[in-house]
Design a protein around this motif. Structure first.
Motif, PDB file in Angstrom:
ATOM      1  N   THR A 176       0.687  -1.444   0.068  1.00  0.00           N
ATOM      2  CA  THR A 176       0.014  -0.045   0.076  1.00  0.00           C
ATOM      3  C   THR A 176       0.849   1.277  -0.033  1.00  0.00           C
ATOM      4  O   THR A 176       0.543   2.159  -0.658  1.00  0.00           O
ATOM      5  CB  THR A 176      -1.072  -0.207   1.263  1.00  0.00           C
TER       6      THR A 176
ATOM      7  N   MET B 268       8.384 -16.308   7.478  1.00  0.00           N
ATOM      8  CA  MET B 268       7.264 -15.627   8.247  1.00  0.00           C
ATOM      9  C   MET B 268       6.564 -17.055   9.025  1.00  0.00           C
ATOM     10  O   MET B 268       6.303 -17.977   8.347  1.00  0.00           O
ATOM     11  CB  MET B 268       6.198 -15.250   7.183  1.00  0.00           C
TER      12      MET B 268
ATOM     13  N   ALA C 219       8.751   1.656  10.011  1.00  0.00           N
ATOM     14  CA  ALA C 219       9.185   1.565   8.470  1.00  0.00           C
ATOM     15  C   ALA C 219       9.000   3.231   7.942  1.00  0.00           C
ATOM     16  O   ALA C 219       9.704   3.403   6.845  1.00  0.00           O
ATOM     17  CB  ALA C 219       8.368   0.681   7.596  1.00  0.00           C
TER      18      ALA C 219
HETATM   19  C1  HEM Z   1       4.663  -1.649   5.064  1.00  0.00           C
HETATM   20  C2  HEM Z   1       4.650  -6.364   5.767  1.00  0.00           C
HETATM   21  C3  HEM Z   1       9.330  -6.496   5.820  1.00  0.00           C
HETATM   22  C4  HEM Z   1       9.484  -1.802   4.614  1.00  0.00           C
HETATM   23  C5  HEM Z   1       4.352  -2.759   5.262  1.00  0.00           C
HETATM   24  C6  HEM Z   1       2.858  -3.171   5.357  1.00  0.00           C
HETATM   25  C7  HEM Z   1       2.561  -4.566   5.376  1.00  0.00           C
HETATM   26  C8  HEM Z   1       4.245  -4.979   5.730  1.00  0.00           C
HETATM   27  C9  HEM Z   1       1.617  -5.328   5.668  1.00  0.00           C
HETATM   28  C10 HEM Z   1       1.671  -2.275   5.245  1.00  0.00           C
HETATM   29  C11 HEM Z   1       1.104  -1.926   3.826  1.00  0.00           C
HETATM   30  C12 HEM Z   1       1.825  -1.489   2.989  1.00  0.00           C
HETATM   31  O1  HEM Z   1       2.443  -0.345   3.168  1.00  0.00           O
HETATM   32  O2  HEM Z   1       2.655  -2.277   2.162  1.00  0.00           O
HETATM   33  C13 HEM Z   1       5.708  -6.899   5.733  1.00  0.00           C
HETATM   34  C14 HEM Z   1       6.212  -8.242   5.984  1.00  0.00           C
HETATM   35  C15 HEM Z   1       7.558  -8.168   6.056  1.00  0.00           C
HETATM   36  C16 HEM Z   1       7.983  -6.792   5.852  1.00  0.00           C
HETATM   37  C17 HEM Z   1       5.329  -9.435   6.147  1.00  0.00           C
HETATM   38  C18 HEM Z   1       8.572  -9.428   6.281  1.00  0.00           C
HETATM   39  C19 HEM Z   1       8.222 -10.597   5.963  1.00  0.00           C
HETATM   40  C20 HEM Z   1       9.743  -5.208   5.444  1.00  0.00           C
HETATM   41  C21 HEM Z   1      11.192  -4.802   5.330  1.00  0.00           C
HETATM   42  C22 HEM Z   1      11.186  -3.632   5.057  1.00  0.00           C
HETATM   43  C23 HEM Z   1      10.107  -3.126   4.765  1.00  0.00           C
HETATM   44  C24 HEM Z   1      12.457  -5.639   5.448  1.00  0.00           C
HETATM   45  C25 HEM Z   1      12.477  -2.644   4.535  1.00  0.00           C
HETATM   46  C26 HEM Z   1      13.401  -2.826   5.208  1.00  0.00           C
HETATM   47  C27 HEM Z   1       8.082  -1.253   4.543  1.00  0.00           C
HETATM   48  C28 HEM Z   1       7.820   0.033   4.082  1.00  0.00           C
HETATM   49  C29 HEM Z   1       6.342  -0.054   4.335  1.00  0.00           C
HETATM   50  C30 HEM Z   1       5.693  -1.161   4.644  1.00  0.00           C
HETATM   51  C31 HEM Z   1       8.645   0.988   3.751  1.00  0.00           C
HETATM   52  C32 HEM Z   1       5.467   1.519   4.007  1.00  0.00           C
HETATM   53  C33 HEM Z   1       5.560   2.174   5.447  1.00  0.00           C
HETATM   54  C34 HEM Z   1       4.701   3.462   5.216  1.00  0.00           C
HETATM   55  O3  HEM Z   1       3.214   3.375   5.242  1.00  0.00           O
HETATM   56  O4  HEM Z   1       5.455   4.540   5.073  1.00  0.00           O
HETATM   57  N1  HEM Z   1       4.941  -4.030   5.388  1.00  0.00           N
HETATM   58  N2  HEM Z   1       6.806  -5.965   5.467  1.00  0.00           N
HETATM   59  N3  HEM Z   1       8.953  -4.249   5.126  1.00  0.00           N
HETATM   60  N4  HEM Z   1       7.088  -2.197   4.954  1.00  0.00           N
HETATM   61 FE1  HEM Z   1       7.083  -4.016   5.325  1.00  0.00          FE
END
Ligand code: HEM
Length: 412
Positions: free
Chosen positions: A215, A260, A318
């Motif tokens: 998203t 996961m 994040a």
């Molecule tokens: C946001 C899941 C790992 C960076 C999100 C969201 C979910 C999610 C559900 C909210 C919806 C979206 O904006 O996509 C996961 C899962 C991970 C994971 C299940 C590991 C299995 C990571 C990693 C990074 C990361 C390793 C970066 C180093 C971000 C960022 C956002 C985000 C930048 C957007 C935050 C915002 O709203 O500004 N992630 N994520 N994620 N994730 Fe992850």
């Protein structure tokens, strides 16, 4: 800016043919999907200023292949390899067999096949070290990591994506056939999202925790995405960083394989699961909003005086104050055979062996990706259920024209 084009040569289906509206997911708006024609002959252009497969529409299947160069693969041989692989990719993505392809029928339905190449540090060492981007090195070592060499590093990556697993498999075989004189396979990772047409195009995908994932991404083609991914338009992003592409129309690719623990995640109730990320499972809306793309309000307090979106939730951690600390995520799920009964594999002992092939594109790894990863490694509620088990960083060179080949600037 370079665009992409999707061409469909399919004839519209005969009335009544395959046109069954399917209600795929109660609770998600606009879920009536009508499949009106087979998608097999849809293509995404291969030639152009930028490589496809970065910000072009995401397909249903992906295979990532990490290659290690053989000792005798010097600059000349590397250039031969890239000419061959470019030619294969150009043909296969447009529905034609590769050179000397004995099974060209398998190429006839590319279904938006794309092939994207990335280079690790070694490629620059063997060609033009002066062009090596400063950020092209392994990520820092994190306390949360349990990296497995089987998914880590690599000199070259080939990212193959498409909506038809058969044409993806065929492309993989053709590309590896031509690569094997020059390189050995370091690792292979296969992933998937929703089948095409199981929901409307451009619906944000779900990961295996059931979360809507992607998203917060910048919208492909927007000014923000141009700047974040390709370093276009200095100064207009409202950020503080000087995002220079290492080479025009090139970018960087971070691949993290993240296990996961679905079985332990299942032990949380729904509100607890939603609290970990800061978004609802149904619509993906922030806990302070109603719709998927509502802006989260990190200041809002709940009845007990605590923030509605917890300070240690994934989206809070994040999100950076600097809009340039951002990336474009294009991840795929993986779901492998579970560990034998009683064994533990990457923290998972139950019925699942699942996770994310987390893939992020950004102009500059050190300025955009690493600060976020540092913060998440320090504190992120999600870390209780996830373990990074693979890690690799690549420079993605620009696209090419029919008389050129991917990576040609390194051999000039
Ligand atoms: C946001 C899941 C790992 C960076 C999100 C969201 C979910 C999610 C559900 C909210 C919806 C979206 O904006 O996509 C996961 C899962 C991970 C994971 C299940 C590991 C299995 C990571 C990693 C990074 C990361 C390793 C970066 C180093 C971000 C960022 C956002 C985000 C930048 C957007 C935050 C915002 O709203 O500004 N992630 N994520 N994620 N994730 Fe992850």
């Amino acid at each position: 800016a370079a665009g992409y084009s999707v061409a469909s040569t399919a004839a519209p289906a005969a009335p009544g043919d395959l046109q069954q509206p399917v209600d795929v997911s109660p609770g998600v708006a606009n879920t009536q999907v009508t499949v009106s024609h087979p998608y097999g002959t849809d293509t995404i252009a291969f030639y152009g200023p930028r490589q496809a497969g970065v910000d072009t529409p995401q397909q249903a299947h992906a295979i990532y292949i990490g290659l290690n160069l053989k000792d005798d693969t010097d600059a000349d041989r590397l250039s031969s390899m890239m000419r061959l692989l470019t030619d294969d990719a150009a043909r296969l993505t447009q529905g034609r067999g590769a050179l000397a392809d004995l099974d060209e029928e398998l190429a006839a339905a590319p279904a938006r096949l794309t092939v994207t190449f990335g280079f690790g540090s070694e490629v620059f060492d063997r060609t033009r070290p002066e062009l090596k981007p400063a950020w092209l090195k392994p990520l820092p070592t994190y306390g949360i990591d349990q990296l497995d060499p089987a998914y880590t590093g690599g000199d070259v990556v080939i990212q193959i994506q498409g909506d038809d697993p058969l044409s993806v498999a065929h492309a993989r075989r053709m590309l590896l056939k031509d690569a094997r004189a020059f390189a050995t396979v370091a690792w292979v990772q296969s992933g998937f999202t929703h089948a095409r047409a199981s929901r409307p195009d451009n619906t944000t995908m779900r990961n295996l925790f059931g979360q809507i994932d992607g998203t917060g991404n910048p919208e492909p083609g927007s000014e923000r995405a141009e700047r974040i991914i390709w370093g276009v338009g200095q100064g207009d992003g409202g950020g503080t960083k000087n995002l220079q592409p290492w080479i025009d129309n090139g970018t960087s690719m971070v691949i993290r394989r993240i296990a996961m623990n679905v079985d332990e995640w299942d032990e949380l109730d729904r509100p607890a699961q939603e609290g970990v990320v800061g978004r609802t499972l149904g619509s993906g809306a922030p806990l302070t909003g109603e719709h998927e793309h509502d802006a989260p309000d990190f200041e809002a307090l709940g009845p007990s005086g605590f923030p509605v979106i917890s300070d240690i939730s994934h989206i809070r951690r994040a999100r950076s104050d600097d809009p340039d600390e951002a990336m474009f995520r294009r991840s795929f799920n993986y779901d492998e055979q579970p560990a034998a009964s009683g064994d533990t594999l990457h923290g998972q002992t139950g019925v699942s062996q699942s996770g994310l092939i987390f893939v992020a594109f950004q102009c500059d790894v050190e300025q955009q990706y690493t600060p976020i990863q540092d913060r998440l490694a320090e504190t992120d509620h999600l870390n209780l259920w996830t373990i990074p088990i693979g890690s690799a960083v690549f420079a993605v060179p620009p696209g090419c024209q029919p008389d050129g080949y991917i990576g040609e600037a390194l051999f000039a």
